[in-house]
Design an enzyme around this catalytic site. Structure first.
Site, PDB file in Angstrom:
ATOM      1  N   TYR A 176       0.819  -1.215   0.000  1.00  0.00           N
ATOM      2  CA  TYR A 176       0.000   0.000   0.000  1.00  0.00           C
ATOM      3  C   TYR A 176       0.854   1.267   0.000  1.00  0.00           C
ATOM      4  O   TYR A 176       0.742   2.109  -0.899  1.00  0.00           O
ATOM      5  CB  TYR A 176      -0.925  -0.013   1.216  1.00  0.00           C
ATOM      6  CG  TYR A 176      -1.617   1.305   1.478  1.00  0.00           C
ATOM      7  CD1 TYR A 176      -2.551   1.810   0.585  1.00  0.00           C
ATOM      8  CD2 TYR A 176      -1.329   2.046   2.624  1.00  0.00           C
ATOM      9  CE1 TYR A 176      -3.186   3.024   0.820  1.00  0.00           C
ATOM     10  CE2 TYR A 176      -1.958   3.251   2.868  1.00  0.00           C
ATOM     11  CZ  TYR A 176      -2.883   3.739   1.965  1.00  0.00           C
ATOM     12  OH  TYR A 176      -3.499   4.938   2.204  1.00  0.00           O
ATOM     13  N   LYS A 180       1.477   3.844  -3.192  1.00  0.00           N
ATOM     14  CA  LYS A 180       1.032   5.230  -3.016  1.00  0.00           C
ATOM     15  C   LYS A 180       2.201   6.193  -3.250  1.00  0.00           C
ATOM     16  O   LYS A 180       2.016   7.287  -3.795  1.00  0.00           O
ATOM     17  CB  LYS A 180       0.450   5.435  -1.618  1.00  0.00           C
ATOM     18  CG  LYS A 180      -0.878   4.739  -1.378  1.00  0.00           C
ATOM     19  CD  LYS A 180      -2.007   5.368  -2.183  1.00  0.00           C
ATOM     20  CE  LYS A 180      -2.522   6.626  -1.529  1.00  0.00           C
ATOM     21  NZ  LYS A 180      -3.740   7.152  -2.217  1.00  0.00           N
TER      22      LYS A 180
END
Length: 308
Positions: A176, A180
């Site tokens: 994640y 990002k």
């Protein structure tokens, strides 16, 4: 969406007129952030949007820490680039706001500056000196070819493991935060126009503090996986250091920060990129004390003490 609990305040205020009022303000459009033109195929609709939009707010993301590597790259890494390319076609656009995460810095300690992430940069402790995004996409395609004859469970599991491995290889703790960070790199590197981009980096987002009412949350993410079992008395306690910072921020405070950033930067013609860290940074014990004080006024307030 308007039938959810989130809109109960407006339903109470507007009653039966809520659908008519919101239909004048909101136009839902089906799309896909991982696709060109955000998945919108109607050319007339695209032209209409591009001719009217003043602001774009992008909060679309997959927040699974161990999401499939290909899915996370499509949504978190290249989704922002697709939004940016779409924004370049909007003639009236004042700015583009992208919601990222404070954890693009990985596990780094100390003061985290509000600075752009350089394209291809890896974090401290990485096994690679640079991040080759194109090479990572080729790696994904090669992995998918090798998995063409396996069942869906093995396919998903292997690509999830690959995401964690590549994140760790480049210095990030999970897929994640890693993808990002790549999304931020793409926004900064490929913004060769005059579009003003705002990047908001919130810490762990939790339930609302005040608006539209205290305690609203939807779905289970990050710290919610601790809060919910605790509330159901399936988790008696959890180990933590009472002296560390509980870096959690209510969702409505994040929204307020986004609106404040838009208001502050809408007329800013000097910078093409503004970055804001959004968190409370309050010591854990102070938050517990604040919750105790609010408990008298907020019935939905959750205080983390040992279950009886």
């Amino acid at each position: 969406i308007i039938d959810t609990e989130l809109f109960k305040v407006l339903r109470k205020k507007w009653g039966k007129n809520i659908n008519c009022i919101l239909s004048e303000k909101l136009i839902p459009i089906s799309g896909d952030i991982s696709d060109v033109n955000l998945g919108i195929t109607d050319k007339e609709l695209i032209n209409e949007i591009c001719g009217e939009i003043d602001f774009i707010i992008n909060s679309a993301a997959t927040t699974r820490f161990d999401e499939r590597y290909d899915v996370s790259m499509d949504i978190n890494a290249f989704g922002p680039l697709n939004v940016l390319n779409f924004a370049k076609r909007c003639s009236k656009l004042k700015l583009l706001l992208h919601v990222s995460t404070a954890y693009v810095h990985g596990s780094r300690l100390g003061v985290l500056e509000e600075e752009a992430i350089e394209m291809g940069k890896t974090l401290e402790g990485a096994k690679a000196s640079c991040l080759d995004i194109e090479g990572e996409m080729k790696l994904i395609e090669e992995a998918k070819k090798q998995l063409h004859d396996v069942n869906q469970n093995e396919f998903t599991s292997t690509l999830r493991d690959l995401g964690i491995q590549r994140a760790n290889f480049h210095g990030w703790p999970n897929t994640y935060s890693y993808t990002k960070a790549i999304g931020e790199m793409n926004l900064g590197y490929f913004n060769n126009s005059n579009i003003h981009v705002i990047i908001i980096r919130p810490s762990v987002i939790s339930s609302t503090h005040k608006d539209p009412f205290p305690g609203w949350i939807e779905g289970l993410k990050t710290i919610d996986t601790i809060i919910v079992p605790y509330a159901k008395r399936k988790l008696n306690f959890f180990v933590c250091d009472p002296n560390v910072t509980l870096d959690v921020i209510p969702g409505d405070m994040v929204v307020n920060s986004m609106l404040a950033a838009i208001a502050a930067d809408a007329q800013n013609e000097c910078n093409k990129l503004s970055i804001y860290n959004v968190d409370l940074m309050m010591p854990t014990l102070k938050i517990y004390e604040m919750q105790r004080q609010q408990a008298m006024e907020m019935q939905r307030c959750l205080i983390l003490i040992q279950n009886p």
